[in-house]
Design an enzyme around this catalytic site. Structure first.
Site, PDB file in Angstrom:
ATOM      1  N   HIS A  35     -20.346  13.119   2.849  1.00  0.00           N
ATOM      2  CA  HIS A  35     -20.606  14.332   3.631  1.00  0.00           C
ATOM      3  C   HIS A  35     -20.143  15.588   2.899  1.00  0.00           C
ATOM      4  O   HIS A  35     -20.537  16.693   3.263  1.00  0.00           O
ATOM      5  CB  HIS A  35     -19.949  14.233   5.014  1.00  0.00           C
ATOM      6  N   HIS A  73      -2.243   7.265  -4.901  1.00  0.00           N
ATOM      7  CA  HIS A  73      -2.390   6.140  -3.970  1.00  0.00           C
ATOM      8  C   HIS A  73      -2.503   4.861  -4.784  1.00  0.00           C
ATOM      9  O   HIS A  73      -3.106   4.855  -5.857  1.00  0.00           O
ATOM     10  CB  HIS A  73      -3.663   6.336  -3.135  1.00  0.00           C
ATOM     11  N   ASN A 117      -2.650   0.300  -4.158  1.00  0.00           N
ATOM     12  CA  ASN A 117      -2.718  -0.800  -3.201  1.00  0.00           C
ATOM     13  C   ASN A 117      -2.985  -2.088  -3.968  1.00  0.00           C
ATOM     14  O   ASN A 117      -3.811  -2.111  -4.869  1.00  0.00           O
ATOM     15  CB  ASN A 117      -3.858  -0.522  -2.203  1.00  0.00           C
ATOM     16  N   SER A 119       0.851  -1.183   0.000  1.00  0.00           N
ATOM     17  CA  SER A 119       0.000   0.000   0.000  1.00  0.00           C
ATOM     18  C   SER A 119       0.886   1.233   0.000  1.00  0.00           C
ATOM     19  O   SER A 119       1.896   1.270   0.706  1.00  0.00           O
ATOM     20  CB  SER A 119      -0.892  -0.006   1.242  1.00  0.00           C
ATOM     21  N   GLY A 160      -6.131  -4.758  15.302  1.00  0.00           N
ATOM     22  CA  GLY A 160      -4.921  -4.613  16.110  1.00  0.00           C
ATOM     23  C   GLY A 160      -3.678  -4.468  15.266  1.00  0.00           C
ATOM     24  O   GLY A 160      -2.588  -4.869  15.669  1.00  0.00           O
ATOM     25  N   GLY A 161      -3.824  -3.900  14.078  1.00  0.00           N
ATOM     26  CA  GLY A 161      -2.686  -3.696  13.181  1.00  0.00           C
ATOM     27  C   GLY A 161      -1.723  -2.649  13.711  1.00  0.00           C
ATOM     28  O   GLY A 161      -1.961  -2.012  14.738  1.00  0.00           O
ATOM     29  N   ARG A 184      -3.424  -6.342  -2.846  1.00  0.00           N
ATOM     30  CA  ARG A 184      -3.470  -7.162  -1.637  1.00  0.00           C
ATOM     31  C   ARG A 184      -4.061  -8.543  -1.938  1.00  0.00           C
ATOM     32  O   ARG A 184      -4.808  -8.724  -2.908  1.00  0.00           O
ATOM     33  CB  ARG A 184      -4.284  -6.462  -0.551  1.00  0.00           C
ATOM     34  N   HIS A 198      -5.920   7.394 -17.000  1.00  0.00           N
ATOM     35  CA  HIS A 198      -6.972   6.427 -17.320  1.00  0.00           C
ATOM     36  C   HIS A 198      -6.625   5.581 -18.541  1.00  0.00           C
ATOM     37  O   HIS A 198      -7.019   4.410 -18.606  1.00  0.00           O
ATOM     38  CB  HIS A 198      -8.314   7.143 -17.487  1.00  0.00           C
TER      39      HIS A 198
END
Length: 305
Positions: free
Chosen positions: A181, A112, A114, A98, A264-265, A116, A151
């Site tokens: 929001h 950005h 990522n 990431s 808990g990372g 996985r 793109h």
């Protein structure tokens, strides 16, 4: 069905981290990534480890992080089992790369990416596995040429996997990186996908490779075109204001951030995506006809490129 090869995925992800770091260092010409290798202590909720690499105060990049992690646990966190109840009671492994890059120059977009892999196993039952990932671009002073080339690269890497892949994953990206929001997208999108397992394992893995390797192919030409544009305090202030949207999205909506914190990372690695500086301003309105207004008028709703 082709065999699931966790080891091959891990080796690819580690080499991808190396490759992306090298390319970004070369483009910056000054800063280097500092590695923080980490390992979970025995007895913690989550086992495993990773390599967090952070670059600071470069010629081009104010801060960037490229993180590899491979974690495992005996029980899924609530954020995962909420929409996948069949995962309850399974041990799991999650591994990925990431990264988020925050440039100094407001004319160079934030980016950005990522990729996985996730697998949940239970004795006597078939494993449940999938891939996820993508990349997206967040310009502050956008250029149509940059959005188009970003793109186009995404389209080209998707093409060998089927005509439907780019439109589906492009639309998914527009939907995912949206701030309800604020009623605006985080940027100009790219690709996003999750739960990818409808093809054979090898084809899914090949797609992940194409996306991971396509990130620098898409991003670095844009950096090169914009890095020397002169800017002043006005552009810098607007960049910091818009970075606030990045913070809002990551802390309120991002599934990866929520998964990491709930399971808990490692907090430092999870929050490395945050910009080094950001600002908020009450009731900000861009000046009519300004370049800042153009961002709102033309780029913060989904569109075809």
């Amino acid at each position: 069905m082709s065999a699931i090869d966790k080891h091959a995925v891990k080796q690819f992800l580690m080499s991808l981290q190396d490759s992306i770091c090298q390319q970004l260092e070369q483009e910056d010409g000054k800063a280097v990534f500092v590695e923080d290798a980490w390992q979970r202590e025995k007895g913690e909720r989550l086992g495993g480890g990773g390599r967090t690499r952070v670059l600071r105060d470069g010629h081009i990049f104010e801060q960037g992080g490229v993180n590899f992690s491979h974690v495992e646990g005996n029980e899924m966190p609530a954020s995962a089992t909420a929409h996948r109840p069949e995962l309850a009671g399974r041990r799991f492994e999650a591994m990925g790369v990431s990264l988020v890059i925050h440039p100094k120059n407001p004319y160079v977009p934030t980016s950005h990416a990522n990729v996985r892999f996730f697998i949940a196993e239970k004795d006597g039952e078939d494993p449940i596995w999938w891939f996820g990932g993508g990349f997206d671009l967040t310009p502050f002073y956008p250029f149509d040429e940059d959005c188009q080339s970003w793109h186009d690269t995404a389209k080209q890497l998707c093409a060998p996997f089927g005509d439907e892949v780019y439109p589906e994953h492009k639309a998914w990206c527009d939907k995912y990186f949206f701030l309800p929001h604020r009623n605006e997208t985080r940027g100009v999108g790219g690709l996003f996908f999750d739960d990818l397992n409808q093809w054979e394992f090898d084809k899914c893995f090949d797609y992940i490779k194409a996306v991971g390797e396509g990130y620098c192919q898409a991003y670095l030409p844009i950096v090169s075109r914009r890095k020397d544009i002169e800017f002043g305090e006005r552009e810098r202030e607007f960049q910091l204001y818009r970075r606030g949207r990045y913070v809002e999205f990551n802390l309120v909506y991002d599934r990866g951030t929520l998964f990491g914190l709930q399971s808990g990372g490692r907090t430092e690695s999870i929050l490395m995506s945050m910009p080094p500086l950001a600002r908020w301003e009450y009731s900000y309105e861009p000046q009519t006809g300004s370049p800042e207004a153009e961002l709102y008028e033309r780029y913060l709703t989904p569109r075809e490129w």
